[in-house]
Design an enzyme around this catalytic site. Structure first.
Site: not given
Length: 335
Positions: A278, A313
Site C-alpha cells: 500500500k 492479506r
C-alpha cells in the site's frame, strides 16, 4: 465508554498467570485502559471486567475450515484491469487460475478473488461485469482444490454468484454500507464474512479523511457493524473484522491503527490485516512503485503477527510465508 487494549507479547518464556490472546500465539499480562478525551493507563489484566476479558482471551472459531490458532495467509487475486499493484495481470482466466495455484502451492490458506478495484479513485464496476470476472475463476479454482476461496465484493448479487461457484468466505470492504442485502446473503449462506471499515467510497475516500479519534471511531464502527450482522442472523464467530488500512486514512491514521491493532481483539472476532504494497509503505520507505514495496509489506505483516492478527492479506505469498515460519521458530514453536 472504556476501551481495553491488551499488550501482546510472544516471548517463549511466558510468566505464570499470563493470559492467551484470542486463543492464539500471543499472551498478555497488562492492558491499556483508554477513554475518549481521557488519560490512558496501564492496568493488570486481572483488573479488566470479566466480559471484556472473555472476549480478549477466548479462542476464535474456525473459519472456512481453517483453525485460527495460528496465522493464516490470504493471497490476493485481482481479476481487474486497474488494481493499484497487479491490475491487468490476471484478467485472462487461465492466468488467474495459474496464479491461484501458485499461491496455494507456497502456502496461501485463502485465495481472495476480486473483480472490482477499490484503490483510491477507482470507478465502480457493473454487477454483470464483476460476476463475469469472478465467478468463472472461482469455479475453476474450486474444481481442482478444496481450499478456502473468498470473494472480495461489496455487491450481494456478485456474492451470490460467487457462492454458487464455490466461494467459502465473503469479504465486504464496505461492511454492508454499500449494499444492505449483503447481510442477508451472508446469513443465508452460512459462510464467514469479513467486515472492513472504509470512510467514503474509492472515488473520494482519500480527499480529506477526518476522525474525532481514528482508533476509537473505527472500533465503534466495527462494533456497530457486528451488531447489525448479528441482528441479520450472522453469529459473531462467523465474523472477521478489518480496520481498513488505507481506506479513507492519512499516513498518521494508518500508523495509529497499526500501533494499536490489539485493541480490535476486544470485538471478539478474528482480525484481518490488509497492508500489502500500500501507498503508506511507499511513502515511508521511498518506494513509489507498488512492486518495490514487498520488504516493507513483510515488515508490517510481521508487526501484525506480533499483535495476534489471525489473517494477513498479501500479494507476496511465498515471501510472507517464509517470514512467518521464521517468526514461529523464533517464538519457540515446533515447525
Amino acid at each position: 465508554m472504556t476501551y481495553y487494549r491488551p499488550i501482546p507479547q510472544t516471548d517463549p518464556h511466558r510468566p505464570e498467570g499470563a493470559l492467551p490472546l484470542a486463543g492464539g500465539w500471543c499472551w498478555f499480562t497488562q492492558v491499556e485502559r483508554i477513554e475518549r478525551d481521557g488519560p490512558r493507563a496501564l492496568i493488570a489484566a486481572r483488573d479488566v471486567p470479566g466480559d471484556v476479558l472473555e472476549r480478549l482471551t477466548a479462542p476464535r472459531a474456525p473459519l472456512a475450515g481453517l483453525a485460527m490458532d495460528h496465522p493464516r495467509l490470504m493471497g490476493i487475486l485481482n481479476v481487474t484491469p486497474d488494481s493499484f499493484s497487479d491490475g491487468g495481470l490476471f484478467m485472462d482466466p487461465e492466468a488467474a487460475l495459474a496464479q491461484a495455484r501458485a499461491m496455494q502451492a507456497v502456502g496461501a490458506d485463502i485465495i481472495d478473488v476480486g473483480g472490482e478495484s477499490t484503490r483510491p479513485g477507482a470507478l465502480e464496476v457493473g454487477v454483470e461485469d464483476e460476476i463475469g470476472r469472478t465467478a468463472p475463476v472461482i469455479a475453476a479454482i474450486r474444481a481442482g482444490s478444496d481450499g478456502a476461496i473468498s470473494i472480495d465484493t461489496r455487491k450481494s448479487m456478485v456474492a451470490r454468484s460467487a457462492i454458487g461457484a464455490g466461494a467459502s468466505m465473503l469479504n465486504d470492504v464496505s461492511a454492508f454500507s454499500y449494499d444492505g442485502r449483503m447481510a442477508q446473503v451472508a446469513a443465508d449462506s452460512g459462510l464467514p464474512i469479513c467486515l472492513m471499515h472504509a470512510q467514503g467510497t474509492p472515488q473520494d475516500m482519500q480527499d480529506d479523511p477526518t476522525y474525532d479519534d481514528v482508533l476509537l471511531d473505527i472500533y465503534d464502527f466495527l462494533a456497530d457493524r457486528i451488531a447489525m450482522a448479528e441482528r441479520a442472523g450472522i453469529p459473531r464467530d462467523r465474523i472477521v473484522v478489518d480496520p481498513g488500512i488505507g481506506f479513507g486514512k492519512t499516513l498518521d491514521h494508518n500508523l495509529t491503527l497499526l500501533r494499536n491493532l490489539s485493541l480490535f481483539h476486544g470485538l471478539g472476532c478474528a482480525i484481518l490485516l490488509g497492508v500489502s504494497r500500500k501507498r503508506f509503505i511507499g511513502t515511508l520507505a521511498d518506494a513509489p512503485e507498488a512492486r518495490d514495496r514487498m520488504p516493507g509489506s513483510i515488515a508490517v505483516a510481521l508487526h501484525g503477527l506480533a499483535q495476534g492478527i489471525q489473517i494477513t492479506r498479501v500479494h507476496d505469498t511465498a515471501e510472507t510465508r517464509q517470514a512467518f515460519q521464521l517468526a514461529a521458530a523464533l517464538r519457540g514453536e515446533q515447525p
